[in-house]
Design a protein around this motif. Structure first.
Motif, PDB file in Angstrom:
ATOM      1  N   PRO A  97       0.808  -1.139   0.108  1.00 48.49           N
ATOM      2  CA  PRO A  97       0.111   0.051  -0.172  1.00 48.49           C
ATOM      3  C   PRO A  97       0.959   1.145   0.011  1.00 48.49           C
ATOM      4  CG  PRO A  97      -0.693  -1.515   1.594  1.00 48.49           C
ATOM      5  CD  PRO A  97       0.618  -2.180   1.057  1.00 48.49           C
ATOM      6  N   VAL A 105       2.389   5.865  -9.445  1.00 54.93           N
ATOM      7  CA  VAL A 105       2.049   4.407  -9.453  1.00 54.93           C
ATOM      8  C   VAL A 105       2.504   3.709 -10.903  1.00 54.93           C
ATOM      9  CG1 VAL A 105       0.261   2.881  -9.558  1.00 54.93           C
ATOM     10  CG2 VAL A 105       0.109   4.807  -8.034  1.00 54.93           C
ATOM     11  N   SER A 141      -4.815  -1.631   3.568  1.00 50.36           N
ATOM     12  CA  SER A 141      -4.527  -1.468   2.101  1.00 50.36           C
ATOM     13  C   SER A 141      -5.619  -0.419   1.394  1.00 50.36           C
ATOM     14  CB  SER A 141      -4.383  -2.764   1.571  1.00 50.36           C
ATOM     15  OG  SER A 141      -3.317  -3.496   1.991  1.00 50.36           O
ATOM     16  N   GLU A 145      -4.981   2.905  -0.822  1.00 47.71           N
ATOM     17  CA  GLU A 145      -5.026   2.843  -2.112  1.00 47.71           C
ATOM     18  C   GLU A 145      -6.121   4.043  -2.726  1.00 47.71           C
ATOM     19  OE1 GLU A 145      -2.949  -1.363  -2.202  1.00 47.71           O
ATOM     20  OE2 GLU A 145      -5.188  -1.309  -2.307  1.00 47.71           O
ATOM     21  N   LEU A 148      -5.119   7.630  -3.672  1.00 43.53           N
ATOM     22  CA  LEU A 148      -4.057   7.558  -4.993  1.00 43.53           C
ATOM     23  C   LEU A 148      -4.461   8.786  -5.773  1.00 43.53           C
ATOM     24  CD1 LEU A 148      -2.669   4.082  -5.012  1.00 43.53           C
ATOM     25  CD2 LEU A 148      -1.572   6.031  -4.175  1.00 43.53           C
ATOM     26  N   ALA A 153      -3.466   4.774 -11.049  1.00 38.60           N
ATOM     27  CA  ALA A 153      -4.112   4.298  -9.938  1.00 38.60           C
ATOM     28  C   ALA A 153      -5.292   3.830 -10.316  1.00 38.60           C
ATOM     29  CB  ALA A 153      -4.080   5.349  -8.772  1.00 38.60           C
ATOM     30  N   LEU A 156      -6.361   0.130  -9.390  1.00 39.31           N
ATOM     31  CA  LEU A 156      -6.754  -0.070  -8.118  1.00 39.31           C
ATOM     32  C   LEU A 156      -7.822   0.559  -7.511  1.00 39.31           C
ATOM     33  CD1 LEU A 156      -3.342  -0.565  -6.358  1.00 39.31           C
ATOM     34  CD2 LEU A 156      -4.882  -2.232  -6.999  1.00 39.31           C
ATOM     35  N   CYS A 160     -10.561  -1.455  -5.846  1.00 37.65           N
ATOM     36  CA  CYS A 160     -10.993  -1.272  -4.639  1.00 37.65           C
ATOM     37  C   CYS A 160     -12.493  -0.581  -4.391  1.00 37.65           C
ATOM     38  CB  CYS A 160     -10.097  -0.142  -4.090  1.00 37.65           C
ATOM     39  SG  CYS A 160      -8.455  -0.760  -3.938  1.00 37.65           S
TER      40      CYS A 160
END
Length: 184
Positions: A97, A105, A141, A145, A148, A153, A156, A160
């Motif tokens: 993370p 990233v 995490s 994340e 970001l 990013a 993710l 996420c």
């Protein structure tokens, strides 16, 4: 007929050895659930079409939904030994993370592996409910994340957001990131 049933059971038991099952699940997640270059290109060209395609594609039409269906079937039948906790630990070690929301990233294999593991955790949310400490994952995490800012990013951020949606019942009210999460 009983003899045939016994032989079939013995054959299945010899095939479904835990070591084989674990390797099969790892292969499914690490090879077939990973976003490929053509997926990323499709996403860049038509983000909305890509998202729609991911949601409506039948498991018979593409390899990723087929791998997801097989993974989910295996997990339903062998829940405890196949819970992807080890894969999650490995992906967090390979792609930790972020320490800051402003870091660069890199679009790396480790990042794509992590997205695939998050996908595996999300599609199996029902089966993993009692085997995964989602609050720990969320706080250690996902929350970081989701903050970001780098364009790469988005991979993710999308996963996420989707993952939190799948596990929202495990996120305690005091943990909900009203101020921290921005639109993906």
């Amino acid at each position: 007929m009983q003899q045939l049933s016994k032989e079939v059971k013995e054959l299945l038991d010899s095939f479904f050895v835990l070591d084989h099952l674990r390797r099969l699940c790892c292969i499914l997640v690490q090879r077939f659930l990973v976003l490929r270059n053509c997926d990323l290109e499709e996403w860049a060209a038509d983000p909305e079409g890509f998202a729609l395609e991911q949601d409506v594609t039948n498991w018979k039409d593409r390899i990723r939904p087929c791998a997801e269906a097989l993974y989910l079937t295996l997990l339903e039948n062998f829940r405890e030994p196949l819970a992807p906790v080890k894969m999650l630990e490995e992906s967090n070690n390979a792609c930790p993370p972020p320490s800051s929301p402003d870091i660069t990233v890199e679009l790396s294999h480790a990042l794509l592996q992590k997205e695939a593991v998050y996908n595996a955790i999300g599609i199996a949310a029902f089966d993993l409910y009692d085997y995964l400490d989602f609050s720990l994952l969320f706080n250690s995490s996902l929350l970081r994340e989701m903050q970001l800012h780098h364009p790469n990013a988005r991979i993710l951020l999308r996963r996420c957001s989707w993952l939190i949606g799948r596990w929202v019942s495990k996120v305690c009210l005091h943990e909900q990131p009203h101020h921290a999460v921005r639109a993906a």
